[in-house]
Scaffold this motif. Structure first.
Motif, mmCIF file in Angstrom:
data_model
loop_
_atom_site.group_PDB
_atom_site.id
_atom_site.type_symbol
_atom_site.label_atom_id
_atom_site.label_comp_id
_atom_site.label_asym_id
_atom_site.label_seq_id
_atom_site.Cartn_x
_atom_site.Cartn_y
_atom_site.Cartn_z
ATOM 1 N N MET A 1 0.833 -1.205 0.000
ATOM 2 C CA MET A 1 0.000 0.000 0.000
ATOM 3 C C MET A 1 0.870 1.259 0.000
ATOM 4 O O MET A 1 0.604 2.224 -0.714
ATOM 5 C CB MET A 1 -0.919 -0.018 1.227
ATOM 6 C CG MET A 1 -2.046 0.993 1.171
ATOM 7 S SD MET A 1 -3.259 0.538 -0.094
ATOM 8 C CE MET A 1 -4.449 1.843 0.125
ATOM 9 N N LYS A 2 1.927 1.262 0.814
ATOM 10 C CA LYS A 2 2.825 2.413 0.876
ATOM 11 C C LYS A 2 3.575 2.591 -0.448
ATOM 12 O O LYS A 2 3.790 3.710 -0.903
ATOM 13 C CB LYS A 2 3.815 2.243 2.022
ATOM 14 C CG LYS A 2 3.187 2.417 3.404
ATOM 15 C CD LYS A 2 4.233 2.323 4.489
ATOM 16 C CE LYS A 2 3.607 2.552 5.869
ATOM 17 N NZ LYS A 2 4.613 2.471 6.957
ATOM 18 N N THR A 3 3.969 1.451 -1.051
ATOM 19 C CA THR A 3 4.662 1.515 -2.343
ATOM 20 C C THR A 3 3.772 2.128 -3.414
ATOM 21 O O THR A 3 4.217 2.965 -4.213
ATOM 22 C CB THR A 3 5.093 0.106 -2.790
ATOM 23 O OG1 THR A 3 5.911 -0.484 -1.772
ATOM 24 C CG2 THR A 3 5.872 0.171 -4.090
ATOM 25 N N ARG A 4 2.514 1.745 -3.395
ATOM 26 C CA ARG A 4 1.554 2.295 -4.355
ATOM 27 C C ARG A 4 1.383 3.804 -4.149
ATOM 28 O O ARG A 4 1.334 4.561 -5.121
ATOM 29 C CB ARG A 4 0.206 1.590 -4.196
ATOM 30 C CG ARG A 4 -0.859 2.076 -5.170
ATOM 31 C CD ARG A 4 -2.185 1.416 -4.886
ATOM 32 N NE ARG A 4 -3.223 1.947 -5.746
ATOM 33 C CZ ARG A 4 -4.517 1.635 -5.659
ATOM 34 N NH1 ARG A 4 -4.925 0.765 -4.742
ATOM 35 N NH2 ARG A 4 -5.399 2.162 -6.479
ATOM 36 N N ALA A 5 1.315 4.211 -2.898
ATOM 37 C CA ALA A 5 1.161 5.636 -2.582
ATOM 38 C C ALA A 5 2.384 6.430 -3.030
ATOM 39 O O ALA A 5 2.252 7.551 -3.530
ATOM 40 C CB ALA A 5 0.930 5.814 -1.086
ATOM 41 N N ILE A 6 3.564 5.835 -2.870
ATOM 42 C CA ILE A 6 4.797 6.504 -3.296
ATOM 43 C C ILE A 6 4.825 6.679 -4.808
ATOM 44 O O ILE A 6 5.168 7.751 -5.327
ATOM 45 C CB ILE A 6 6.033 5.717 -2.813
ATOM 46 C CG1 ILE A 6 6.144 5.800 -1.281
ATOM 47 C CG2 ILE A 6 7.300 6.259 -3.465
ATOM 48 C CD1 ILE A 6 7.191 4.879 -0.696
ATOM 49 N N TRP A 7 4.461 5.612 -5.521
ATOM 50 C CA TRP A 7 4.436 5.682 -6.977
ATOM 51 C C TRP A 7 3.399 6.689 -7.468
ATOM 52 O O TRP A 7 3.649 7.450 -8.413
ATOM 53 C CB TRP A 7 4.127 4.304 -7.569
ATOM 54 C CG TRP A 7 5.344 3.447 -7.731
ATOM 55 C CD1 TRP A 7 5.720 2.381 -6.975
ATOM 56 C CD2 TRP A 7 6.368 3.607 -8.735
ATOM 57 N NE1 TRP A 7 6.908 1.856 -7.420
ATOM 58 C CE2 TRP A 7 7.336 2.581 -8.501
ATOM 59 C CE3 TRP A 7 6.565 4.493 -9.782
ATOM 60 C CZ2 TRP A 7 8.471 2.443 -9.295
ATOM 61 C CZ3 TRP A 7 7.694 4.359 -10.582
ATOM 62 C CH2 TRP A 7 8.630 3.345 -10.321
ATOM 63 N N LEU A 8 2.237 6.683 -6.823
ATOM 64 C CA LEU A 8 1.179 7.621 -7.206
ATOM 65 C C LEU A 8 1.624 9.061 -6.966
ATOM 66 O O LEU A 8 1.418 9.932 -7.809
ATOM 67 C CB LEU A 8 -0.090 7.328 -6.403
ATOM 68 C CG LEU A 8 -1.321 8.193 -6.738
ATOM 69 C CD1 LEU A 8 -1.712 8.015 -8.195
ATOM 70 C CD2 LEU A 8 -2.488 7.829 -5.819
ATOM 71 N N GLY A 9 2.264 9.284 -5.829
ATOM 72 C CA GLY A 9 2.769 10.615 -5.523
ATOM 73 C C GLY A 9 3.831 11.062 -6.523
ATOM 74 O O GLY A 9 3.854 12.226 -6.936
ATOM 75 N N ALA A 10 4.703 10.131 -6.916
ATOM 76 C CA ALA A 10 5.753 10.449 -7.892
ATOM 77 C C ALA A 10 5.149 10.811 -9.239
ATOM 78 O O ALA A 10 5.586 11.780 -9.896
ATOM 79 C CB ALA A 10 6.696 9.264 -8.042
ATOM 80 N N ILE A 11 4.118 10.068 -9.656
ATOM 81 C CA ILE A 11 3.446 10.347 -10.930
ATOM 82 C C ILE A 11 2.780 11.714 -10.891
ATOM 83 O O ILE A 11 2.853 12.491 -11.854
ATOM 84 C CB ILE A 11 2.412 9.247 -11.252
ATOM 85 C CG1 ILE A 11 3.126 7.925 -11.556
ATOM 86 C CG2 ILE A 11 1.530 9.660 -12.436
ATOM 87 C CD1 ILE A 11 2.193 6.738 -11.670
ATOM 88 N N GLU A 12 2.156 12.029 -9.770
ATOM 89 C CA GLU A 12 1.486 13.326 -9.626
ATOM 90 C C GLU A 12 2.487 14.478 -9.713
ATOM 91 O O GLU A 12 2.230 15.485 -10.380
ATOM 92 C CB GLU A 12 0.731 13.372 -8.299
ATOM 93 C CG GLU A 12 -0.492 12.466 -8.267
ATOM 94 C CD GLU A 12 -1.085 12.314 -6.887
ATOM 95 O OE1 GLU A 12 -2.223 11.818 -6.778
ATOM 96 O OE2 GLU A 12 -0.410 12.676 -5.894
ATOM 97 N N ILE A 13 3.621 14.324 -9.060
ATOM 98 C CA ILE A 13 4.654 15.365 -9.098
ATOM 99 C C ILE A 13 5.203 15.539 -10.514
ATOM 100 O O ILE A 13 5.408 16.664 -10.985
ATOM 101 C CB ILE A 13 5.798 15.020 -8.118
ATOM 102 C CG1 ILE A 13 5.301 15.136 -6.676
ATOM 103 C CG2 ILE A 13 6.990 15.953 -8.329
ATOM 104 C CD1 ILE A 13 6.281 14.615 -5.645
ATOM 105 N N ILE A 14 5.418 14.418 -11.202
ATOM 106 C CA ILE A 14 5.915 14.471 -12.581
ATOM 107 C C ILE A 14 4.907 15.182 -13.492
ATOM 108 O O ILE A 14 5.280 16.031 -14.312
ATOM 109 C CB ILE A 14 6.215 13.058 -13.115
ATOM 110 C CG1 ILE A 14 7.428 12.475 -12.379
ATOM 111 C CG2 ILE A 14 6.470 13.082 -14.625
ATOM 112 C CD1 ILE A 14 7.658 11.005 -12.654
#
Length: 219
Positions: free
Chosen positions: A1-14
């Motif tokens: 779940m945390k990994t998914r949140a990190i990836w989602l956050g990275a995509i949003e920032i990009i």
């Protein structure tokens, strides 16, 4: 779940970074040869088949991106969400549209102060040209409605239909502004980018508030 949140956050920032870069790439090159060529090539294609019937259709379409059209649709959806007890979503829509399609767009127009095209205007509009308020407002409104459908309905077909409808409306409204001769294509693209940037910021904020509210209810 945390990994998914990190990836989602990275995509949003990009995505936010891409939106900022794309917007200012257009905003700082109004008089550049690339933007000039892009604008006039698109205008010549879109305005190549002007007719009374097509003008009537474009005027009808452009209404749904106007201040009045956006206000009516927003008010109706807010009332429907409030009645069906989706009050956080109704607040989301109110803030997203009010500050984005209204205040944010006016600030950008006053900052860049780009004059409207005078190539073949079919209707008259006042105020500055960049970014297109109709395009920015339609991206924010119909993008928000698609997001709300994803939150409210579980049916995949409803989400797909909502997304397709939103994309068609956003694209059609942008084309109508070029056809009517009141915006350069780069105004429309700039409006789309600014609208997408604002919409993503609001969706991220909504997600944080929604999680905070759920944690509050559990504790």
């Amino acid at each position: 779940m945390k990994t998914r949140a990190i990836w989602l956050g990275a995509i949003e920032i990009i995505l936010l970074g891409i939106f900022i870069w794309g917007f200012f790439a257009i905003a700082t090159s109004f008089n550049g040869p690339e933007i000039h060529k892009f604008d006039y090539n698109i205008i010549s294609i879109v305005q190549s088949n002007i007719s009374d019937r097509l003008t009537s259709i474009m005027l009808f379409i452009t209404f749904f991106g106007s201040v009045k059209g956006v206000a009516i649709i927003t008010a109706l959806v807010i009332i429907a969400l409030f009645i069906t007890r989706h009050r956080l979503l109704s607040l989301f829509l109110m803030v997203t549209i009010g500050l984005g399609a209204g205040v944010f767009n006016k600030i950008l127009k006053l900052y860049f102060k780009r004059e409207r095209p005078d190539i073949q205007p079919i209707i008259q509009e006042h105020g500055y040209s960049f970014p297109s308020g109709h395009s920015m407002g339609s991206m924010i409104l119909y993008g928000s409605l698609a997001f709300i459908l994803f939150k409210v309905f579980n049916h995949t077909w409803a989400k797909i239909v909502g997304a397709i409808f939103g994309i068609v409306m956003i694209f059609a409204i942008g084309i109508s502004r070029i056809y009517l001769g009141v915006h350069y294509p780069s105004d429309v693209v700039g409006g789309y980018i600014a609208g997408a940037f604002w919409l993503l910021i609001c969706i991220i904020t909504f997600s944080f508030v929604e999680k905070w509210k759920k944690k509050g209810l559990k504790s």
